[in-house]
Design an enzyme around this catalytic site. Structure first.
Site, PDB file in Angstrom:
ATOM      1  N   CYS A  97      17.788  23.421  20.626  1.00 15.50           N
ATOM      2  CA  CYS A  97      18.630  24.403  19.796  1.00 15.50           C
ATOM      3  C   CYS A  97      18.160  24.799  18.414  1.00 15.50           C
ATOM      4  CB  CYS A  97      20.139  23.284  19.819  1.00 15.50           C
ATOM      5  SG  CYS A  97      20.684  22.828  21.148  1.00 15.50           S
ATOM      6  N   HIS A 154      26.289  30.009  21.351  1.00 13.56           N
ATOM      7  CA  HIS A 154      25.269  29.338  20.975  1.00 13.56           C
ATOM      8  C   HIS A 154      24.107  29.592  22.026  1.00 13.56           C
ATOM      9  CE1 HIS A 154      22.463  26.417  19.858  1.00 13.56           C
ATOM     10  NE2 HIS A 154      22.932  25.238  20.303  1.00 13.56           N
TER      11      HIS A 154
END
Lengths: 396, 396
Positions: B81, B345
């Site tokens: 991430c 995201h």
């Protein structure tokens, strides 16, 4: 600022599933070997670029944490078959720019089934970046687009034969030479010599390439400790240090696709340009080289790279290998390690393993495969998709 | 040398499959927007670090070639991430070290099914690097190890509640705040406001986290043009330029695993150390910040990051969000974009999209979501596995 390789390490390259290890086991083995070779503690390492294609994101951390938990930045990088040298190039930039004094470049691969072109997601070749290259040619020439890398290089080989009269025996001479070299390399996946006739008689993978002219699927890891001049002096590492004299990465240009040539699609223009850049940066040329590790993923690519590096004129590479100019006793020794064809080709490790071999050669510690008096070495690593990295190393 | 962001661009973040595009389409859209914003031609770009997790190796080239075929180096990087900010960090190092004057950082993701922890190979969570983190805790506490990220963060949330008395309503307040902020962000995947009660009443993903406290699966891209001071001056880009004042990447240390705390396993120590490094490098502190984009993959992580960044003492973060200190009218505005929870995201894009939002905020061009008088911004991007990147940006 100058950068130096002061420590290298690698695992033996192995056929997948032949050894019970995970990627972090192989990375630890190579990383510890490189640090021990340099006499440097992991705690001295300031950043770690890690190269691999097939493992999950942050596999680099998973591997590096085996060496220590110091919290330093880890970058996971990939560039298909040029992944290892891409990590090495980041390491060099971190050091030459003055950001760091000591960086560890690490590369590994636990390879998985499926076409190389599918890449890290193990996905469909048709939607992969490599397919874009091949797709352009396929559309022009009415080829089938389903098959992967071996067909692209096989097509390039047939083009070279038609255009320049290169023979199957000349292509097979590359395989015979590199298998013969690997007999003396304990790190090589294969260590068996074959005659040109035996190479020609092996199973055809894609015309005209036989199995003994193709790199295998391999597991393995390699690592290099890259440091600044200051670090070499402070630690008294001069005897071990090999200078990274110049290095360049290139990607595709219009030339890669515009000509309608498969030779261009598999990256000869990228290699030529990367070589031009390192020669220009170093003031050295092909005549100054002693030992070369180049990307012989298939025999044809060794020939194409002779031309790209300027070892011979375009079209003359078949004759060059046949003349013996690129083996022991010749003008250069190309792929003393056995090359990708016989040493093996774990994608993330290959580019760093090339630098390891050259480091041993330039230190004069390559044992039975030592190239006598080697002072200047060149590594060439290329990935379809694409990236070509050429690195010039020199004994200070 | 100093580095500056002079152009940013991003696509609207979208639910996967909701728009008919490939990763190279989204990368082109974001890349062209960033170059246009900077008024810079692709031909000026000297290197391109590209961040993504789920596409094949050399997908970065496939995407970048849509902008031009200039042959410059392309590095494909991933850090779960924190992938986008890892690409941005390479861009900054290339510029600050003097290697380049103009670098494009590009990040994109076309997300695929399956647990995030499985990573780029879409593989088994149990053998992924993230599993190593969680596995250590699971072994200690007798948890089931099969479920992925939401469980790890849910466990951290319960630990925070037990240890500090943090309430479900305080966790929900993060979701309500960030969804409310996103109403004014045309790039956000969701643009709907919810009350704290509505957030609490949403479907439970993993106790105590409800769906409106979790970042969704998203497709999208973001890009930033990073240049040297000389480039800013030569091109007259002073009005657009936002200074990268400091930046740090950290990975796990012994502290991440030694304490037996899930709060540590999800990376609070990495974030704290990265913040410490940028504060030390810049001479600035939490009291100097105006606007913050931080990694609210789950509501609990926004609270943990308040503490890591020093916005409040350990354990006080639930009260902080409830007090209104982190929204418009408060001491700081945190996640004016809507954050990961509402903006979306896409792993490779997130870290660069955070920098895009801060660039707009610091230029004073963020429209209806402008933070009045914002002069100093901080971006925080974290990936399990692990990497935390903190970036301090400033209006010159």
């Amino acid at each position: 600022m100058k950068s130096y390789i002061v420590g290298v390490g690698m695992t033996k390259f192995e056929k997948p599933e032949s050894r019970d290890w995970q990627y972090w086991d192989m990375a630890k083995e190579a990383g510890e070997a490189a640090l021990a070779d340099a006499g440097v503690a992991y705690e001295d390492v300031q950043q770690v670029p890690v190269g691999y294609c097939f493992q999950a994101s942050t596999a680099g951390q998973r591997a590096v944490y085996e060496l220590g938990l110091t919290g330093v930045p880890v970058y996971n990088v990939n560039n298909n078959c040029a992944t290892g040298s891409s990590a090495l190039m980041l390491a060099r930039q971190f050091v030459e720019s003055g950001v760091n004094d000591c960086v560890l470049a690490l590369g590994f691969e636990k390879m998985q089934r499926g076409a190389l072109g599918g890449g890290a997601d193990g996905g469909d070749f048709k939607t992969s970046p490599v397919a874009r290259h091949y797709g352009i040619m396929a559309a022009r020439h009415g080829f089938e687009m389903s098959p992967p890398t071996a067909q692209i290089f096989g097509d390039a080989a047939r083009e070279h034969m038609e255009k320049y009269g290169t023979t199957p025996a000349q292509l097979a001479a590359v395989g015979a030479k590199n298998h013969r070299h690997s007999v003396n390399n304990p790190y090589a996946q294969f260590q068996d010599a074959y005659t040109v006739d035996e190479v020609l008689a092996a199973k055809t993978i894609h015309q005209p390439l036989t199995k003994l002219q193709c790199s295998p699927t391999s597991d393995g890891a390699a690592a290099a400790v890259v440091v600044s001049e200051r670090f070499v002096e402070e630690r008294g590492l001069g005897d071990k240090a090999v200078e990274i004299t110049a290095q360049a990465m290139t990607t595709d240009t219009e030339e890669s696709f515009a000509s309608g040539s498969c030779i261009d699609v598999v990256g000869q223009p990228m290699s030529r340009e990367a070589a031009r850049q390192v020669y220009a940066a170093s003031g050295l040329g092909p005549e100054d080289l002693d030992v070369i590790e180049l990307h012989d993923c298939f025999s044809i690519n060794e020939l194409l790279t002779y031309e790209a590096l300027g070892l011979c004129a375009p079209g003359e590479s078949g004759k060059l290998v046949e003349s013996g100019a690129t083996t022991y006793g010749g003008r250069w020794v190309v792929n003393p390690s056995g090359g990708l064809i016989s040493k093996g080709h774990p994608l993330g490790a290959t580019g760093i393993a090339q630098a390891a071999e050259l480091t041993w050669q330039l230190r004069g510690t390559a044992g039975a495969r030592q190239v006598e008096g080697a002072r200047v070495g060149l590594a060439h690593n290329i990935g379809l998709g694409g990236a070509a990295v050429v690195t010039l190393l020199r004994r200070p």
